[in-house]
Design a protein around this motif. Structure first.
Motif, PDB file in Angstrom:
ATOM      1  N   TRP A   1      -8.688   0.849 -50.668  1.00  0.00           N
ATOM      2  CA  TRP A   1      -8.719   2.298 -50.887  1.00  0.00           C
ATOM      3  C   TRP A   1     -10.078   2.724 -51.435  1.00  0.00           C
TER       4      TRP A   1
ATOM      5  N   ALA B   1      -0.697   4.860 -58.799  1.00  0.00           N
ATOM      6  CA  ALA B   1      -1.387   4.078 -59.819  1.00  0.00           C
ATOM      7  C   ALA B   1      -0.481   3.779 -61.003  1.00  0.00           C
TER       8      ALA B   1
ATOM      9  N   TYR C   1     -10.228  10.459 -55.455  1.00  0.00           N
ATOM     10  CA  TYR C   1      -9.492   9.250 -55.072  1.00  0.00           C
ATOM     11  C   TYR C   1     -10.230   7.980 -55.496  1.00  0.00           C
TER      12      TYR C   1
ATOM     13  N   GLY D   1      -6.061   2.817 -60.624  1.00  0.00           N
ATOM     14  CA  GLY D   1      -4.884   2.144 -60.102  1.00  0.00           C
ATOM     15  C   GLY D   1      -5.040   0.639 -60.117  1.00  0.00           C
ATOM     16  N   TYR D   2      -6.230   0.164 -59.734  1.00  0.00           N
ATOM     17  CA  TYR D   2      -6.471  -1.280 -59.739  1.00  0.00           C
ATOM     18  C   TYR D   2      -6.321  -1.849 -61.151  1.00  0.00           C
TER      19      TYR D   2
ATOM     20  N   MET E   1      -0.209  -1.704 -50.046  1.00  0.00           N
ATOM     21  CA  MET E   1       0.465  -0.925 -51.084  1.00  0.00           C
ATOM     22  C   MET E   1       1.979  -1.006 -50.931  1.00  0.00           C
TER      23      MET E   1
ATOM     24  N   TRP F   1      -2.575  -1.796 -62.184  1.00  0.00           N
ATOM     25  CA  TRP F   1      -1.767  -2.805 -61.501  1.00  0.00           C
ATOM     26  C   TRP F   1      -2.127  -4.217 -61.964  1.00  0.00           C
TER      27      TRP F   1
ATOM     28  N   ASN G   1      -4.698  -3.834 -52.570  1.00  0.00           N
ATOM     29  CA  ASN G   1      -4.692  -2.588 -51.798  1.00  0.00           C
ATOM     30  C   ASN G   1      -5.710  -1.602 -52.356  1.00  0.00           C
ATOM     31  N   TRP G   2      -5.927  -1.655 -53.667  1.00  0.00           N
ATOM     32  CA  TRP G   2      -6.870  -0.724 -54.298  1.00  0.00           C
ATOM     33  C   TRP G   2      -8.301  -1.018 -53.892  1.00  0.00           C
TER      34      TRP G   2
ATOM     35  N   ALA H   1      -8.387   5.316 -57.590  1.00  0.00           N
ATOM     36  CA  ALA H   1      -8.186   3.980 -57.042  1.00  0.00           C
ATOM     37  C   ALA H   1      -8.655   2.909 -58.022  1.00  0.00           C
ATOM     38  N   THR H   2      -9.776   3.183 -58.696  1.00  0.00           N
ATOM     39  CA  THR H   2     -10.253   2.255 -59.727  1.00  0.00           C
ATOM     40  C   THR H   2      -9.254   2.178 -60.869  1.00  0.00           C
TER      41      THR H   2
ATOM     42  N   VAL I   1      -1.682   9.774 -55.385  1.00  0.00           N
ATOM     43  CA  VAL I   1      -2.429   8.582 -55.783  1.00  0.00           C
ATOM     44  C   VAL I   1      -2.237   8.297 -57.262  1.00  0.00           C
TER      45      VAL I   1
END
Length: 213
Positions: A156, A34, A182, A189-190, A145, A193, A152-153, A186-187, A30
């Motif tokens: 997730w 990210a 995760y 990663g958002y 993703m 991105w 996608n985040w 995920a936060t 993950v």
């Protein structure tokens, strides 16, 4: 509270080395996603392969089967990130289209009801419909993703929030903790991105020739 923490550490220490390796490779996967690193795909394949065994032992059959699908989707996503952009170039971060949202929501609903019915009546799955729901959302998130859709985040984050109590209930304490990590990743990663998307738009505007009136 102290007893709960004690029980957690006792159970975690007694978890199989296989589960711990799956946890660590899952975190790495993950984090790499990210960072938009292609290495997230081979690491994901390893982690999912390990979780096939872990989830089978916990009688979470939808999640076990999900890992097999993730392996196949990771292979496809690997190719998409490399060559799925314009003129077979590297894929860029983009937004999910309305039609995609509609099809994904319909797919999640049908999968949850249909597969949940199957698990309830034909297997000893302990949480058939909830197991199916998290599987369906995860598949939708993985699809987005693969297409490098920013949202996608969001999915997730939602599914990770569901998995934490489910896996704790199944006494898979290290994996429950993994999904808590995760949530944070995920936060992250958002946000990463979204920055990448903004930068790509700025670069595109900068590259456009000036129009002389």
């Amino acid at each position: 509270m102290l007893q709960s923490l004690y029980d957690f550490w006792v159970a975690a220490a007694g978890s199989t080395p296989l589960e711990w390796v799956a946890v660590l490779t899952g975190i790495a996967c993950v984090w790499l996603a990210a960072r938009e690193s292609l290495w997230n795909f081979p690491v994901a394949i390893v982690s999912c392969g390990l979780y096939v065994v872990v989830y089978h032992g916990a009688r979470l059959y939808a999640d076990r089967n999900l890992q097999v699908l993730f392996i196949l989707m990771s292979l496809y996503g690997w190719y998409q990130w490399l060559y799925g952009g314009a003129r077979n170039t590297e894929l860029k971060v983009s937004r999910t289209r309305r039609l995609e949202w509609g099809l994904l929501l319909l797919g999640v609903l049908l999968f949850t009801l249909g597969f949940g019915y199957y698990l309830q009546h034909y297997t000893d799955d302990s949480l058939p419909h909830l197991d199916s729901l998290t599987t369906a959302i995860s598949l939708a998130a993985q699809y987005l993703m693969m297409r490098k859709r920013l949202e996608n985040w969001w999915l997730w984050i939602l599914v990770d929030a569901l998995y934490v109590p489910i896996l704790w209930h199944k006494e898979l304490y290290p994996t429950s903790g993994l999904y808590a990590v995760y949530l944070v990743l995920a936060t992250y990663g958002y946000l990463e991105w979204r920055r990448a998307e903004a930068k790509a738009k700025a670069d595109q505007i900068a590259a456009e020739p000036l129009t002389v009136l």
